[in-house]
Write a protein that holds these residues in place. Sequence first.
Motif, short mmCIF file in Angstrom:
data_model
loop_
_atom_site.label_atom_id
_atom_site.label_comp_id
_atom_site.label_asym_id
_atom_site.label_seq_id
_atom_site.Cartn_x
_atom_site.Cartn_y
_atom_site.Cartn_z
N TRP A 16 35.41 -19.53 65.03
CA TRP A 16 36.69 -20.18 65.71
C TRP A 16 37.54 -19.24 66.25
N LEU A 17 38.05 -18.24 65.63
CA LEU A 17 39.00 -17.40 65.94
C LEU A 17 38.49 -16.62 67.62
N SER A 18 37.21 -16.06 67.44
CA SER A 18 36.44 -15.68 68.71
C SER A 18 35.63 -16.59 69.08
N SER A 19 35.93 -16.92 70.62
CA SER A 19 34.86 -17.91 71.04
C SER A 19 33.48 -17.32 71.13
N GLY A 38 35.98 -12.86 73.36
CA GLY A 38 36.46 -13.15 71.91
C GLY A 38 37.98 -12.76 71.57
N HIS A 39 38.41 -12.76 70.29
CA HIS A 39 39.79 -12.44 70.12
C HIS A 39 40.03 -11.01 70.02
N ASP A 71 41.22 -16.61 72.61
CA ASP A 71 39.99 -16.46 71.88
C ASP A 71 38.77 -16.17 72.94
N HIS A 72 38.95 -16.09 74.14
CA HIS A 72 37.96 -16.27 75.13
C HIS A 72 38.07 -14.74 76.01
N GLN A 112 50.37 -16.47 70.43
CA GLN A 112 49.42 -15.86 70.00
C GLN A 112 48.90 -14.41 70.46
N HIS A 205 32.33 -22.86 71.33
CA HIS A 205 32.47 -22.59 69.79
C HIS A 205 31.22 -23.25 69.07
N TYR A 244 44.25 -21.85 63.53
CA TYR A 244 43.89 -20.48 64.26
C TYR A 244 44.98 -19.44 63.97
N GLU A 248 44.15 -15.67 62.62
CA GLU A 248 44.63 -14.47 63.09
C GLU A 248 45.37 -13.52 62.03
#
Length: 308
Positions: A16-19, A38-39, A71-72, A112, A205, A244, A248
């Motif tokens: 979830w944190l990283s797509s 990703g994140h 996250d993308h 974020q 995700h 989220y 992080e």
Amino acid sequence: MASTSLIGFTVFERGWLSSNNILLHGGDGEHATLIDSGHVSHAVQTLALVRRALRPGQTLAQIVNTHLHSDHCGGNAALARAFDVRTVIPPGDADAVADWDEDRLTYKLTNQCIERFAFDALLRPGETLRVGSRRWQALAAPGHDPHSLILYDANEGTLISADALWENGFGVVFPELDGEGAFDEVGATLDLIETLDARLVIPGHGAPFSDVGGAISRARSRLARFRADASSHARHAIKALTKYHLLEVGSEPLPSLQGWFATTPIVSQVWHRLGQPEGSTTAWGRQLLGELAAAGVVVVRGETVHNA
Ligand SMILES: [Zn+2]
């Protein structure tokens, strides 16, 4: 975290944190393209995943972002340092990226983390991304994000759906939180996806799935619930952003998390819009945390909040 190899591409399922990231391998002698990165806090892992999946002698030549949530595209900068990549983004946020306007890119609004990146080219709705023998048509998919793209390979019936369609739902409808209204766009994007003959969906995700009709009908039910009670969407959104944030930072002392509630603009914005529930963002935050804990999404131990 799972890696799934499909014909011509590999999916890095990131949580979830990283797509999710999709590595399109390309044909013989062709270099690879990565969809989403990703994140920022997972950038080292992203580099390792890409390096492991590249064919011998192959390099990463291109990154394409479906949209620019943190996250993308959080791995864009690290990948650009490691490889000679061309970064391609949807046109809607191009000026904001060029000026690195964190207000317009919403990173300030959501508080974020992200690392600044640059872009080299745009992928416009209606254009085709060609990698190897595959042709991915970029389609506008507003709703979750006004400028998001989804990518559809009609020959193979494969859809990269970003956060417009998940196996169970879709991403937070951010324009709704500003009072702009985007439930209609979410519905129209689901209509569009329904017209495609997609047999495999790779979501932003979660695992790839093939019951596309089932996913669309679950997404429509969710949309209908949100339409019937927009405040339920707003509360859901702030809980999702809280989770989220905890992903992080790992875990956080309660007073510091209450500080995050008090200083994150989107939280105060929604709190005002909902009529200032519980009298303060701190008290409202405590209530939402209680709901997250009851749902088993976070754990409060002593004075510290952890991810479950
Ligand atoms: Zn998103």
